[in-house]
Design a protein around this motif. Sequence first.
Motif, PDB file in Angstrom:
ATOM      1  N   GLU A  32      -2.508   3.215   6.103  1.00 49.49           N
ATOM      2  CA  GLU A  32      -3.265   2.209   5.347  1.00 49.49           C
ATOM      3  C   GLU A  32      -2.784   0.802   5.677  1.00 49.49           C
ATOM      4  OE1 GLU A  32      -3.106   3.730   1.128  1.00 49.49           O
ATOM      5  OE2 GLU A  32      -5.125   2.903   1.153  1.00 49.49           O
ATOM      6  N   MET A  79       0.804  -1.226   0.000  1.00 47.10           N
ATOM      7  CA  MET A  79       0.000   0.000   0.000  1.00 47.10           C
ATOM      8  C   MET A  79       0.836   1.276   0.000  1.00 47.10           C
ATOM      9  SD  MET A  79      -2.807  -1.552  -0.148  1.00 47.10           S
ATOM     10  CE  MET A  79      -3.886  -0.131  -0.214  1.00 47.10           C
ATOM     11  N   CYS A 100      -4.857  -6.574   0.104  1.00 50.62           N
ATOM     12  CA  CYS A 100      -4.257  -5.333  -0.391  1.00 50.62           C
ATOM     13  C   CYS A 100      -4.427  -5.213  -1.904  1.00 50.62           C
ATOM     14  CB  CYS A 100      -2.775  -5.272  -0.029  1.00 50.62           C
ATOM     15  SG  CYS A 100      -2.461  -5.137   1.733  1.00 50.62           S
ATOM     16  N   ASN A 110      -6.755  -6.476  -3.796  1.00 51.08           N
ATOM     17  CA  ASN A 110      -8.133  -6.121  -4.100  1.00 51.08           C
ATOM     18  C   ASN A 110      -8.407  -4.659  -3.813  1.00 51.08           C
ATOM     19  OD1 ASN A 110      -9.488  -8.541  -5.074  1.00 51.08           O
ATOM     20  ND2 ASN A 110      -8.939  -9.391  -3.103  1.00 51.08           N
ATOM     21  N   ARG A 111      -7.871  -4.174  -2.721  1.00 51.62           N
ATOM     22  CA  ARG A 111      -8.067  -2.763  -2.383  1.00 51.62           C
ATOM     23  C   ARG A 111      -7.409  -1.871  -3.418  1.00 51.62           C
ATOM     24  NH1 ARG A 111      -9.515  -0.733   2.551  1.00 51.62           N
ATOM     25  NH2 ARG A 111     -10.524  -2.751   2.670  1.00 51.62           N
ATOM     26  N   LEU A 112      -6.213  -2.225  -3.848  1.00 52.09           N
ATOM     27  CA  LEU A 112      -5.497  -1.420  -4.843  1.00 52.09           C
ATOM     28  C   LEU A 112      -6.219  -1.418  -6.181  1.00 52.09           C
ATOM     29  CD1 LEU A 112      -1.804  -2.445  -4.144  1.00 52.09           C
ATOM     30  CD2 LEU A 112      -2.737  -0.144  -3.952  1.00 52.09           C
ATOM     31  N   GLN A 113      -6.781  -2.560  -6.538  1.00 53.27           N
ATOM     32  CA  GLN A 113      -7.442  -2.644  -7.833  1.00 53.27           C
ATOM     33  C   GLN A 113      -8.720  -1.824  -7.853  1.00 53.27           C
ATOM     34  OE1 GLN A 113      -7.552  -6.914  -8.116  1.00 53.27           O
ATOM     35  NE2 GLN A 113      -5.778  -6.985  -9.483  1.00 53.27           N
ATOM     36  N   ARG A 114      -9.257  -1.536  -6.669  1.00 53.35           N
ATOM     37  CA  ARG A 114     -10.448  -0.685  -6.605  1.00 53.35           C
ATOM     38  C   ARG A 114     -10.067   0.786  -6.576  1.00 53.35           C
ATOM     39  NH1 ARG A 114     -12.944  -4.548  -2.864  1.00 53.35           N
ATOM     40  NH2 ARG A 114     -12.442  -3.233  -1.108  1.00 53.35           N
ATOM     41  N   SER A 115      -8.794   1.038  -6.298  1.00 51.12           N
ATOM     42  CA  SER A 115      -8.355   2.428  -6.203  1.00 51.12           C
ATOM     43  C   SER A 115      -7.156   2.601  -7.092  1.00 51.12           C
ATOM     44  CB  SER A 115      -7.984   2.726  -4.750  1.00 51.12           C
ATOM     45  OG  SER A 115      -6.904   3.614  -4.686  1.00 51.12           O
ATOM     46  N   SER A 116      -7.080   3.721  -7.787  1.00 51.80           N
ATOM     47  CA  SER A 116      -5.965   3.888  -8.719  1.00 51.80           C
ATOM     48  C   SER A 116      -4.855   4.736  -8.140  1.00 51.80           C
ATOM     49  CB  SER A 116      -6.462   4.522 -10.011  1.00 51.80           C
ATOM     50  OG  SER A 116      -7.085   5.740  -9.697  1.00 51.80           O
ATOM     51  N   ALA A 117      -4.958   5.070  -6.840  1.00 47.58           N
ATOM     52  CA  ALA A 117      -3.975   5.974  -6.250  1.00 47.58           C
ATOM     53  C   ALA A 117      -2.628   5.291  -6.118  1.00 47.58           C
ATOM     54  CB  ALA A 117      -4.463   6.440  -4.884  1.00 47.58           C
TER      55      ALA A 117
END
Lengths: 212, 212
Positions: free
Chosen positions: B74, B69, B111, B113-120
């Motif tokens: 986070e 992350m 992590c 899955n969370r990253l794939q939902r967010s492009s930051a």
Amino acid sequence: MTNDNMSEQHVDYTTLNEYLDQILPPEEQMRIESHLRACATCRQQLAELESLFSTLDQTPELALEVDLVEGVVKAISTPPQVAQGDTSNLSISWLLIVTQLVVSSTLLALVWPSIRRAASSNRLSDFAETLSSGGTKIWLQITTQWQQFSAIVQTLIDRGVSNVNSNTLTTTIWPDITLLWWLTMVIILAIICIAGNVWGLPGYDLKNGEGK
Amino acid sequence: MDTVCKGSGSHLGNVMGIDQIHRNRSSVYMAESTDQTLIMRTRAGEANAFGQLVQRYQTSVFNVCYRMMGTRQEAEDLAQEAFIRAYGRLHLFDNNRPFGPWMRTVATNLCLNRLQRSSAIVDPLNDIAERLTTEDEGNPETVTVQNEDAARIHGAINQLPPNYRAVIELRHFQGLSYEEIARELGLTLAAVKTNLYRARKELGKRLHAHDE
């Protein structure tokens, strides 16, 4: 120091990775080693890759500055409650159920007269009364063939039956099949919605890391 | 002076901070309760038994999340969430397998899955709250250098797309084989190799560019 052996092609990057990861067959591994002994360019590339591996292997870890134990134990010890978001989802589910029921009831109300007519075995008595009132006796031949309505009307007119129209005739044709189809779909969807709310719909499930 | 080193697949860190305190207790717990025993007790309803597992693995899981992350906050949040999810899936876990690797793959997948939902994309060079795990607190220069190294490497990793980060994490920091990575991420073997080799190439470029 050996010179580049230009008679052989250089090892491509993929193969170099596989060599370092030791997933090549033994004979291929030996072939690469033999090439590396003779090729400075490939040795340089290998050294860069090895350096990267080493850098990653020696990446220091960070210290954890908070204790996660209390938060985790509290979370797993607390009985699950319906959160704000869950309540709104529940409202949406009930709204869907009510909508399903209203739509299916409306469709049922629309097709019900047709179903009743089709299911009724007494309408013929009205027809018979009409036929009898004219003093005409008709012998209706039962057939399994579908006929155009106009053909049936003509047959009766030919037989001398007056006042023949759709109000005085009954049919055994089922109500509009399209309406029935929609009604069936709506009822099935309603059942699925209700079942989903009662027994719970499958939720999104992250991989558990255990593998198959 | 001890520096933190990590071999491929098994992290043998010299850990300070919260974990240091617990580690002494943990060694006693180890004699009394293995991971398997704690898991059995957890399944029997003892939340505190799971708490002991959290104590043992929270730092390594936190570091998995930090590498994925890029920010401490986070990473802490997701580490806690990873343990809670693991608890929910503990009934599926094969108690004949080691808990640590499984726990870390749960964290990795969470992590990812969370990253794939967010492009930051976060640059951990800006996350100045990092502190390394080292006993050499008396040598600020060494700690500073290690801080910079860690930030540089984490920064390079965090510039990678999420799927590249995941394969680097699973291969270099958790020591999974290609087949295991494919299974955990739901990829083909070919896809794992492609992602891994490209990730290494990217990492090599970024780290090399930083050095120049």
